[in-house]
Design a protein around this motif. Structure first.
Motif, PDB file in Angstrom:
ATOM      1  N   PRO A 181     -12.208 -14.087  -6.896  1.00  0.00           N
ATOM      2  CA  PRO A 181     -12.714 -13.794  -8.238  1.00  0.00           C
ATOM      3  C   PRO A 181     -13.479 -14.910  -8.921  1.00  0.00           C
ATOM      4  CG  PRO A 181     -10.417 -14.389  -8.349  1.00  0.00           C
ATOM      5  CD  PRO A 181     -10.806 -14.460  -6.900  1.00  0.00           C
ATOM      6  N   THR A 182     -13.901 -15.901  -8.213  1.00  0.00           N
ATOM      7  CA  THR A 182     -14.544 -17.035  -8.866  1.00  0.00           C
ATOM      8  C   THR A 182     -15.693 -16.595  -9.764  1.00  0.00           C
ATOM      9  OG1 THR A 182     -13.970 -18.517  -7.095  1.00  0.00           O
ATOM     10  CG2 THR A 182     -15.753 -19.202  -8.514  1.00  0.00           C
ATOM     11  N   ASN A 183     -16.559 -15.799  -9.214  1.00  0.00           N
ATOM     12  CA  ASN A 183     -17.744 -15.458  -9.982  1.00  0.00           C
ATOM     13  C   ASN A 183     -17.945 -13.970 -10.185  1.00  0.00           C
ATOM     14  OD1 ASN A 183     -18.547 -18.148 -10.174  1.00  0.00           O
ATOM     15  ND2 ASN A 183     -19.439 -18.067  -8.161  1.00  0.00           N
ATOM     16  N   THR A 184     -17.625 -13.214  -9.215  1.00  0.00           N
ATOM     17  CA  THR A 184     -17.959 -11.796  -9.292  1.00  0.00           C
ATOM     18  C   THR A 184     -16.733 -10.946  -9.033  1.00  0.00           C
ATOM     19  OG1 THR A 184     -18.499 -11.664  -6.955  1.00  0.00           O
ATOM     20  CG2 THR A 184     -20.277 -12.261  -8.449  1.00  0.00           C
ATOM     21  N   GLY A 185     -16.861  -9.733  -9.326  1.00  0.00           N
ATOM     22  CA  GLY A 185     -15.783  -8.795  -9.079  1.00  0.00           C
ATOM     23  C   GLY A 185     -14.895  -8.623 -10.286  1.00  0.00           C
TER      24      GLY A 185
END
Lengths: 109, 116
Positions: free
Chosen positions: B99-103
């Motif tokens: 989940p760092t950047n997307t999702g």
């Protein structure tokens, strides 16, 4: 830390377009901006996510200017059921999402 | 549509008692989280879990808290000795991507814990 700032509350009327702006001055290069919606006594629900420019889905649009220091969630033609708290989030670290106080949106008939 | 389910929906307990909150994440998800929300306040991160171990935890998640994935479907949060200030809504969430950047995170409906 990418802290976000949003208005505490907003009012609007059914059928209107609502724009909620969020500032995130310390956003990092690789961070995305994500918006969630939360109804009372329910879990947050994903609305939209973006990195830059404009993103649109069936629910909302997200506008992000070139400097990415702010973003605007746009809800077209709101209804009473859009009354909720809206959260703007920027990813902080690998796993953790930092939640602000959110914007309490009240839609009136 | 797949969903995250949590039990119980509401639990009342006496201070000092142990509480276990249960969650069934979406079946193909790999990343699991617990958040809490004290009434009228903002959502607070507690812990994230991946590959059968804690990935990250907040300052709130002290020695009184623990998480476990006892089998292939359940994800539990245990509070060993509850305090009055543990009264809150506890949300479980899961995601299928890092989940760092997307999702997106998929949240359950929450378990309301009331400590008397």
């Amino acid at each position: 830390l990418a802290k976000t700032t949003q208005p505490i509350s907003m009012d609007s009327y059914e059928g209107q377009e609502v724009n909620i702006t969020c500032s995130h001055n310390n956003i990092a290069t690789n961070d995305y901006i994500t918006w969630y919606q939360q109804f009372p006594s329910q879990g947050p629900r994903f609305i939209i996510q973006g990195y830059k420019t404009k993103v649109t889905n069936e629910v909302a649009s997200l506008f992000i200017p070139a400097d990415r220091k702010s973003s605007t969630l746009s809800l077209p033609r709101v209804s009473l059921s859009d009354t909720a708290v809206y959260y703007c989030l920027v990813t902080n670290s690998n796993y953790q999402l930092i939640w602000g106080a959110g914007t309490k949106l009240i839609i009136k008939p | 549509e797949p969903e995250v389910t949590q039990t119980p929906s509401h639990q009342v307990t006496q201070m000092g008692q142990e509480v276990i909150l249960r969650c069934v994440p979406i079946s193909n998800h790999l990343y699991f989280y617990w958040y809490r929300q004290i009434l009228g306040q903002k959502v607070e991160f507690l812990v994230s879990f991946y590959n059968n171990e804690i990935s990250e935890k907040s300052e709130i998640f002290d020695d009184q808290f623990s998480v476990e994935r006892p089998d292939g479907s359940n994800f539990t949060l245990k509070i060993r000795s509850t305090k009055l200030e543990d009264s809150a809504m506890y949300f479980c969430a899961s995601s299928d991507v890092f989940p760092t950047n997307t999702g997106e995170l998929f949240f359950g409906e929450g378990s309301r814990l009331t400590v008397l």
